[in-house]
Motif scaffolding. Structure first.
Motif, PDB file in Angstrom:
ATOM      1  N   ILE A 259       0.818  -1.213   0.000  1.00 45.52           N
ATOM      2  CA  ILE A 259       0.000   0.000   0.000  1.00 45.52           C
ATOM      3  C   ILE A 259       0.855   1.269   0.000  1.00 45.52           C
ATOM      4  O   ILE A 259       0.559   2.222  -0.730  1.00 45.52           O
ATOM      5  CB  ILE A 259      -0.978  -0.017   1.190  1.00 45.52           C
ATOM      6  CG1 ILE A 259      -2.029  -1.113   0.962  1.00 45.52           C
ATOM      7  CG2 ILE A 259      -1.651   1.340   1.361  1.00 45.52           C
ATOM      8  CD1 ILE A 259      -3.010  -1.283   2.105  1.00 45.52           C
ATOM      9  N   ASP A 260       1.918   1.299   0.801  1.00 43.86           N
ATOM     10  CA  ASP A 260       2.749   2.509   0.856  1.00 43.86           C
ATOM     11  C   ASP A 260       3.380   2.812  -0.497  1.00 43.86           C
ATOM     12  O   ASP A 260       3.361   3.961  -0.968  1.00 43.86           O
ATOM     13  CB  ASP A 260       3.844   2.355   1.917  1.00 43.86           C
ATOM     14  CG  ASP A 260       3.304   2.417   3.340  1.00 43.86           C
ATOM     15  OD1 ASP A 260       2.154   2.843   3.509  1.00 43.86           O
ATOM     16  OD2 ASP A 260       4.035   2.039   4.268  1.00 43.86           O
ATOM     17  N   GLU A 261       3.948   1.787  -1.129  1.00 42.07           N
ATOM     18  CA  GLU A 261       4.573   1.982  -2.431  1.00 42.07           C
ATOM     19  C   GLU A 261       3.538   2.344  -3.493  1.00 42.07           C
ATOM     20  O   GLU A 261       3.766   3.217  -4.334  1.00 42.07           O
ATOM     21  CB  GLU A 261       5.328   0.713  -2.836  1.00 42.07           C
ATOM     22  CG  GLU A 261       6.101   0.862  -4.132  1.00 42.07           C
ATOM     23  CD  GLU A 261       6.894  -0.398  -4.450  1.00 42.07           C
ATOM     24  OE1 GLU A 261       8.096  -0.424  -4.156  1.00 42.07           O
ATOM     25  OE2 GLU A 261       6.293  -1.350  -4.991  1.00 42.07           O
ATOM     26  N   ALA A 262       2.395   1.665  -3.441  1.00 40.34           N
ATOM     27  CA  ALA A 262       1.332   1.957  -4.406  1.00 40.34           C
ATOM     28  C   ALA A 262       0.830   3.389  -4.247  1.00 40.34           C
ATOM     29  O   ALA A 262       0.516   4.059  -5.239  1.00 40.34           O
ATOM     30  CB  ALA A 262       0.180   0.972  -4.237  1.00 40.34           C
ATOM     31  N   ALA A 263       0.754   3.879  -3.011  1.00 44.24           N
ATOM     32  CA  ALA A 263       0.309   5.256  -2.780  1.00 44.24           C
ATOM     33  C   ALA A 263       1.265   6.252  -3.431  1.00 44.24           C
ATOM     34  O   ALA A 263       0.836   7.257  -4.021  1.00 44.24           O
ATOM     35  CB  ALA A 263       0.200   5.529  -1.278  1.00 44.24           C
ATOM     36  N   ALA A 264       2.563   5.981  -3.347  1.00 42.45           N
ATOM     37  CA  ALA A 264       3.546   6.855  -3.998  1.00 42.45           C
ATOM     38  C   ALA A 264       3.368   6.826  -5.519  1.00 42.45           C
ATOM     39  O   ALA A 264       3.465   7.868  -6.191  1.00 42.45           O
ATOM     40  CB  ALA A 264       4.957   6.430  -3.608  1.00 42.45           C
ATOM     41  N   ILE A 271      -3.025   9.956 -10.185  1.00 47.89           N
ATOM     42  CA  ILE A 271      -4.332   9.382  -9.887  1.00 47.89           C
ATOM     43  C   ILE A 271      -4.979  10.164  -8.750  1.00 47.89           C
ATOM     44  O   ILE A 271      -6.180  10.395  -8.731  1.00 47.89           O
ATOM     45  CB  ILE A 271      -4.209   7.891  -9.498  1.00 47.89           C
ATOM     46  CG1 ILE A 271      -3.398   7.117 -10.539  1.00 47.89           C
ATOM     47  CG2 ILE A 271      -5.585   7.273  -9.310  1.00 47.89           C
ATOM     48  CD1 ILE A 271      -3.953   7.189 -11.933  1.00 47.89           C
ATOM     49  N   ILE A 272      -4.149  10.586  -7.805  1.00 51.87           N
ATOM     50  CA  ILE A 272      -4.590  11.420  -6.691  1.00 51.87           C
ATOM     51  C   ILE A 272      -3.385  12.249  -6.251  1.00 51.87           C
ATOM     52  O   ILE A 272      -2.229  11.821  -6.438  1.00 51.87           O
ATOM     53  CB  ILE A 272      -5.161  10.558  -5.536  1.00 51.87           C
ATOM     54  CG1 ILE A 272      -5.832  11.436  -4.477  1.00 51.87           C
ATOM     55  CG2 ILE A 272      -4.104   9.645  -4.947  1.00 51.87           C
ATOM     56  CD1 ILE A 272      -6.629  10.640  -3.456  1.00 51.87           C
ATOM     57  N   ALA A 273      -3.635  13.415  -5.663  1.00 56.80           N
ATOM     58  CA  ALA A 273      -2.548  14.368  -5.428  1.00 56.80           C
ATOM     59  C   ALA A 273      -1.804  14.170  -4.119  1.00 56.80           C
ATOM     60  O   ALA A 273      -0.764  14.797  -3.908  1.00 56.80           O
ATOM     61  CB  ALA A 273      -3.101  15.797  -5.489  1.00 56.80           C
ATOM     62  N   ASP A 274      -2.303  13.313  -3.232  1.00 52.91           N
ATOM     63  CA  ASP A 274      -1.721  13.218  -1.893  1.00 52.91           C
ATOM     64  C   ASP A 274      -1.461  11.756  -1.534  1.00 52.91           C
ATOM     65  O   ASP A 274      -2.364  10.916  -1.677  1.00 52.91           O
ATOM     66  CB  ASP A 274      -2.679  13.856  -0.877  1.00 52.91           C
ATOM     67  CG  ASP A 274      -2.087  13.924   0.514  1.00 52.91           C
ATOM     68  OD1 ASP A 274      -1.545  14.990   0.875  1.00 52.91           O
ATOM     69  OD2 ASP A 274      -2.158  12.907   1.231  1.00 52.91           O
ATOM     70  N   THR A 275      -0.260  11.456  -1.038  1.00 50.19           N
ATOM     71  CA  THR A 275       0.079  10.072  -0.720  1.00 50.19           C
ATOM     72  C   THR A 275      -0.712   9.535   0.471  1.00 50.19           C
ATOM     73  O   THR A 275      -1.058   8.350   0.505  1.00 50.19           O
ATOM     74  CB  THR A 275       1.589   9.924  -0.425  1.00 50.19           C
ATOM     75  OG1 THR A 275       1.978  10.880   0.558  1.00 50.19           O
ATOM     76  CG2 THR A 275       2.407  10.126  -1.676  1.00 50.19           C
ATOM     77  N   VAL A 276      -0.989  10.393   1.457  1.00 51.24           N
ATOM     78  CA  VAL A 276      -1.767   9.942   2.614  1.00 51.24           C
ATOM     79  C   VAL A 276      -3.178   9.562   2.179  1.00 51.24           C
ATOM     80  O   VAL A 276      -3.711   8.506   2.569  1.00 51.24           O
ATOM     81  CB  VAL A 276      -1.814  11.026   3.714  1.00 51.24           C
ATOM     82  CG1 VAL A 276      -2.749  10.600   4.847  1.00 51.24           C
ATOM     83  CG2 VAL A 276      -0.411  11.291   4.251  1.00 51.24           C
ATOM     84  N   ALA A 277      -3.795  10.414   1.361  1.00 52.78           N
ATOM     85  CA  ALA A 277      -5.129  10.106   0.842  1.00 52.78           C
ATOM     86  C   ALA A 277      -5.106   8.827   0.007  1.00 52.78           C
ATOM     87  O   ALA A 277      -6.006   7.985   0.109  1.00 52.78           O
ATOM     88  CB  ALA A 277      -5.664  11.276   0.016  1.00 52.78           C
ATOM     89  N   ALA A 278      -4.071   8.674  -0.816  1.00 51.67           N
ATOM     90  CA  ALA A 278      -3.958   7.463  -1.637  1.00 51.67           C
ATOM     91  C   ALA A 278      -3.833   6.226  -0.760  1.00 51.67           C
ATOM     92  O   ALA A 278      -4.492   5.201  -0.998  1.00 51.67           O
ATOM     93  CB  ALA A 278      -2.755   7.582  -2.564  1.00 51.67           C
ATOM     94  N   LYS A 279      -2.996   6.305   0.256  1.00 54.96           N
ATOM     95  CA  LYS A 279      -2.806   5.171   1.169  1.00 54.96           C
ATOM     96  C   LYS A 279      -4.107   4.811   1.882  1.00 54.96           C
ATOM     97  O   LYS A 279      -4.446   3.627   2.032  1.00 54.96           O
ATOM     98  CB  LYS A 279      -1.722   5.517   2.190  1.00 54.96           C
ATOM     99  CG  LYS A 279      -1.416   4.405   3.175  1.00 54.96           C
ATOM    100  CD  LYS A 279      -0.301   4.812   4.124  1.00 54.96           C
ATOM    101  CE  LYS A 279      -0.047   3.725   5.162  1.00 54.96           C
ATOM    102  NZ  LYS A 279       1.043   4.099   6.087  1.00 54.96           N
TER     103      LYS A 279
END
Length: 324
Positions: A259-264, A271-279
Motif C-alpha cells: 500500500i505505501d509503495e502503491a500510494a507513492a 491518480i490522486i494528489a496526496d500520498t496519505v489520501a492514496a494510502k
C-alpha cells in the motif's frame, strides 16, 4: 535496500508478463493490430493498474498504452469511436452500451464497492435519519445516483420527496472538491476522492458504505466496475485477453500487498494528489480482479436489480450470453 530490490523484482515480473502479451498479440506480419489501448478511469480502476502503468512507463515501444480519463462518459466516447481496445467503466454502463450494439465483452470485475456517504453529521443511526436532508450526487442516472436511489427505496425512503438530491456538481472531482471545502452537507463520494476530501476537511467523516448497505439487502458483493474488451479481440485472441486480465490481477494484488509503495505511484501518475489520501483509499476501494466466468452469476444478479428498477439503466434488457 530491501524495498528497492522488491520494487525492481515487481517491475521485472510485469515486464516479463508484458513481453508475453507482446509475443502473443503482435500480429504485424498478418497486417493486424500490434498496439492496444486500455481506457481506464482516474479512480479505483487506475489504482488497481498502478504496477501495470509503472511497467509500461519503463518500457520502450510498449505494445500497450493506458489512457487515464476522468469520467465514464470519456471512456464511452473511446468505445464508440473504437479507439479503446480494453476499457474500465461501471458495470451498468458496460451492459447499457453492449445492449445498444457497442460490442465490448465483459472479461473481469475489478472493483467491488467504492462508494460512501459522507458528511459532518455525527447523529446518523439509520436510513430514516436521512429524511428531510439534502444529499449531493454527481451525474444523474450514473451508478452512484442509481445505486443510492435504489438503497433509499429499499430502506423505505422516496427519492426527491423524503430526501432531496442535488446534482449541481457534475463529476467526482467537482463534488469531492466542494465536499472538502464544506460546500455540501452530505455527499456520495467514490474512492480515492473520498479519502482526499476526508484529509482536507477534518469535520467530514464516513456515514455509511454503500457496498455494506447493498450486502445487507442483497446478500452478495456488488460487482461495481467492469473490465471489458472489444468483441473481435475477445473472440479471436483469447491468449492475449487472458494475459491482459492476468496482468491486471497481478497489479491489483501488488497494490493491496504494497500500500505505501502503491500510494507513492498513485501520486506519481496523478491518480490522486496526496500520498496519505492514496494510502487511506486503497483498502476502502475493494480492489479484486475476478474473471467474468467466475463472476457471472453475481453480475447477472446485480444487473437484474437495476433492470427491475428501470430497465433503461442497462439498455432495456438483460445482456445476452455473448456479453460474458
Amino acid at each position: 535496500m530491501y524495498q528497492r530490490k522488491m520494487k525492481h523484482s515487481i517491475l521485472l515480473s510485469f515486464l516479463l508478463l508484458l513481453t508475453a502479451c507482446i509475443s502473443c498479440g503482435n500480429k504485424d506480419s498478418a497486417g493486424e493490430k500490434s498496439h492496444y489501448v486500455i481506457a481506464s478511469l482516474r479512480g479505483p480502476s487506475s489504482l488497481g493498474m498502478l504496477y501495470l502503468i509503472d511497467s509500461l512507463d519503463n518500457t520502450e515501444d510498449a505494445t500497450f498504452e493506458i489512457e487515464i480519463l476522468n469520467e465514464p462518459l470519456q471512456v464511452r466516447k473511446m468505445m464508440l469511436d473504437g479507439s479503446a481496445d480494453f476499457a474500465v467503466l461501471p458495470t451498468t454502463m458496460a451492459a447499457l452500451l453492449y445492449n445498444k450494439g457497442v460490442d465490448y465483452r465483459l472479461e473481469a470485475i475489478s472493483t467491488w464497492g467504492t462508494l460512501y456517504l459522507c458528511g459532518n453529521d455525527t447523529t446518523l443511526r439509520s436510513w430514516n435519519d436521512l429524511k428531510d436532508n439534502k444529499i449531493y450526487l454527481m451525474a444523474k442516472n450514473m451508478t452512484p445516483d442509481v445505486l443510492f436511489r435504489h438503497l433509499l427505496e429499499r430502506n423505505g425512503l422516496e427519492p426527491y420527496s423524503d430526501v432531496e438530491l442535488d446534482y449541481r456538481f457534475p463529476n467526482h472531482i467537482d463534488l469531492a472538491t466542494a465536499t472538502a471545502a464544506g460546500l455540501t452537507t452530505m455527499s456520495v463520494l467514490s474512492e480515492p476522492y473520498l479519502s482526499y476530501a476526508l484529509l482536507k476537511n477534518p469535520n467530514l467523516h464516513i456515514m455509511m458504505s454503500l457496498h455494506d448497505e447493498w450486502l445487507k439487502i442483497h446478500g452478495f458483493e456488488m460487482p461495481e466496475t467492469a473490465f471489458i474488451c472489444k468483441g473481435e479481440i475477445s473472440e479471436n485472441d483469447r491468449q492475449l485477453v487472458d494475459n491482459v486480465v492476468n496482468i491486471y490481477k497481478k497489479s491489483v494484488d501488488k497494490v493491496n500487498e504494497n500500500i505505501d509503495e502503491a500510494a507513492a505511484l498513485a501520486v506519481k501518475y496523478q491518480i490522486i494528489a496526496d500520498t496519505v489520501a492514496a494510502k487511506n483509499s486503497i483498502p476502502r476501494s475493494n480492489l479484486k480482479v475476478v474473471r467474468a466466468d467466475e463472476a457471472k452469476d453475481l453480475v447477472v444478479n446485480y444487473l437484474d436489480v437495476f433492470y427491475k428498477m428501470d430497465s433503461l439503466i442497462i439498455g432495456g434488457k438483460m445482456p445476452d450470453e455473448k456479453f460474458y
